[in-house]
Design a protein around this motif. Sequence first.
Motif, PDB file in Angstrom:
ATOM      1  N   PHE A  25      20.494  12.826   9.449  1.00 41.26           N
ATOM      2  CA  PHE A  25      21.347  13.651   8.613  1.00 41.26           C
ATOM      3  C   PHE A  25      22.046  14.706   9.474  1.00 41.26           C
ATOM      4  CE2 PHE A  25      17.741  12.127   6.181  1.00 41.26           C
ATOM      5  CZ  PHE A  25      18.324  11.611   5.030  1.00 41.26           C
ATOM      6  N   LYS A  26      23.347  14.842   9.256  1.00 41.86           N
ATOM      7  CA  LYS A  26      24.140  15.761  10.073  1.00 41.86           C
ATOM      8  C   LYS A  26      24.250  17.141   9.419  1.00 41.86           C
ATOM      9  CE  LYS A  26      28.685  16.103  12.313  1.00 41.86           C
ATOM     10  NZ  LYS A  26      29.138  17.351  11.678  1.00 41.86           N
ATOM     11  N   PHE A  27      24.061  18.180  10.228  1.00 41.07           N
ATOM     12  CA  PHE A  27      24.315  19.562   9.798  1.00 41.07           C
ATOM     13  C   PHE A  27      24.830  20.344  10.995  1.00 41.07           C
ATOM     14  CE2 PHE A  27      22.891  23.999   9.487  1.00 41.07           C
ATOM     15  CZ  PHE A  27      23.586  24.368   8.337  1.00 41.07           C
ATOM     16  N   ASP A  28      26.001  20.960  10.844  1.00 44.65           N
ATOM     17  CA  ASP A  28      26.617  21.718  11.923  1.00 44.65           C
ATOM     18  C   ASP A  28      26.782  20.799  13.142  1.00 44.65           C
ATOM     19  OD1 ASP A  28      27.804  23.884  13.113  1.00 44.65           O
ATOM     20  OD2 ASP A  28      25.960  24.942  13.563  1.00 44.65           O
ATOM     21  N   VAL A  39      13.907  12.693   9.163  1.00 48.02           N
ATOM     22  CA  VAL A  39      12.702  12.983   8.382  1.00 48.02           C
ATOM     23  C   VAL A  39      11.818  11.741   8.413  1.00 48.02           C
ATOM     24  CG1 VAL A  39      11.771  13.691   6.154  1.00 48.02           C
ATOM     25  CG2 VAL A  39      14.031  14.510   6.875  1.00 48.02           C
ATOM     26  N   SER A  40      10.603  11.899   8.885  1.00 52.88           N
ATOM     27  CA  SER A  40       9.700  10.745   9.004  1.00 52.88           C
ATOM     28  C   SER A  40       9.204  10.305   7.625  1.00 52.88           C
ATOM     29  CB  SER A  40       8.509  11.100   9.888  1.00 52.88           C
ATOM     30  OG  SER A  40       7.623  11.958   9.186  1.00 52.88           O
ATOM     31  N   ILE A  56       4.184  14.590   7.230  1.00 54.51           N
ATOM     32  CA  ILE A  56       5.469  14.143   7.759  1.00 54.51           C
ATOM     33  C   ILE A  56       6.032  15.211   8.685  1.00 54.51           C
ATOM     34  CG2 ILE A  56       5.914  12.743   5.693  1.00 54.51           C
ATOM     35  CD1 ILE A  56       7.996  14.926   4.907  1.00 54.51           C
ATOM     36  N   TRP A  57       7.100  14.893   9.378  1.00 55.20           N
ATOM     37  CA  TRP A  57       7.716  15.838  10.317  1.00 55.20           C
ATOM     38  C   TRP A  57       9.231  15.694  10.307  1.00 55.20           C
ATOM     39  CZ3 TRP A  57       5.000  11.476  11.552  1.00 55.20           C
ATOM     40  CH2 TRP A  57       5.672  10.473  12.284  1.00 55.20           C
ATOM     41  N   ILE A  58       9.914  16.666  10.865  1.00 57.20           N
ATOM     42  CA  ILE A  58      11.387  16.645  10.929  1.00 57.20           C
ATOM     43  C   ILE A  58      11.813  16.843  12.366  1.00 57.20           C
ATOM     44  CG2 ILE A  58      13.524  17.736  10.119  1.00 57.20           C
ATOM     45  CD1 ILE A  58      12.017  18.649   7.649  1.00 57.20           C
ATOM     46  N   CYS A  59      12.613  15.913  12.855  1.00 54.79           N
ATOM     47  CA  CYS A  59      13.157  15.990  14.221  1.00 54.79           C
ATOM     48  C   CYS A  59      14.592  16.538  14.191  1.00 54.79           C
ATOM     49  CB  CYS A  59      13.173  14.622  14.891  1.00 54.79           C
ATOM     50  SG  CYS A  59      11.585  13.746  14.922  1.00 54.79           S
ATOM     51  N   GLU A  60      15.005  17.105  15.300  1.00 53.31           N
ATOM     52  CA  GLU A  60      16.383  17.594  15.452  1.00 53.31           C
ATOM     53  C   GLU A  60      16.912  17.246  16.848  1.00 53.31           C
ATOM     54  OE1 GLU A  60      18.945  21.807  15.458  1.00 53.31           O
ATOM     55  OE2 GLU A  60      16.752  21.809  15.346  1.00 53.31           O
ATOM     56  N   LYS A  61      18.174  16.803  16.881  1.00 54.51           N
ATOM     57  CA  LYS A  61      18.817  16.586  18.174  1.00 54.51           C
ATOM     58  C   LYS A  61      20.305  16.835  18.059  1.00 54.51           C
ATOM     59  CE  LYS A  61      19.600  11.572  17.883  1.00 54.51           C
ATOM     60  NZ  LYS A  61      19.370  10.276  18.582  1.00 54.51           N
TER      61      LYS A  61
END
Length: 216
Positions: free
Chosen positions: A97-100, A106-107, A211-216
């Motif tokens: 999911f794109k933001f900025d 989201v796992s 669960i976890w949330i990744c960002e790149k």
Amino acid sequence: MEIDDDVYINKNLTMEGDFQRKKQPSRCVNVCLGLLCAILLAGNIAQIIYCNKNHLQISYNSLWKEKEQLKTSCNTLQKEKENLQTNCKIVCQTGWFKFDISCYFVSTLKKNWTLSRQDCITRGADLVSIDGMDEQEFVHGLLRTGQNAWIGLTDSLKEGTWMWVDGEPVTTSYWQPGQPNSYNGNQDCGEMVEKSGMGEWNDDGCFAEQIWICEK
């Protein structure tokens, strides 16, 4: 006694000359007056030059400040332009999911904090770091009702000093009331708690699975 006419005339001429000399300033006086006028004139010129110099200096300082302000504004606009160009070029892959200028994953599985982070790294990312209200609201919106998710927050290096996984200190926080409390002295990892509004943070044991949330 009779006075000779020539003597009388000469005497009158002499007296008239003396009188005329007394009426006219001497050469010395004229020279002094000339010098005085020159000094006064030079003083006025110097004053005019001094005033003009000060005026020019003030104008120069004002222009210099304006130049610096324009330079700062130009740099700011250049950064905004670069961010916009970068943002426009970012395309998130399927499932992200794109933001900025970032993409978020989201796992669907549940793992402990360490394994969750390792999964993000294998995806070319890391656990999410949140640096503002807009991002907090966005990340919270990725959760389903009642879900908690690992985020990239830990105080494992120094108890009580919470840091993001990229090494940045926490400058803006959204902790639940009374948190972090390091319950039983064994809660060194941060999680996002789904709650009405924009969500909150809580500290939990890094061994817990969720669960976890990744960002790149």
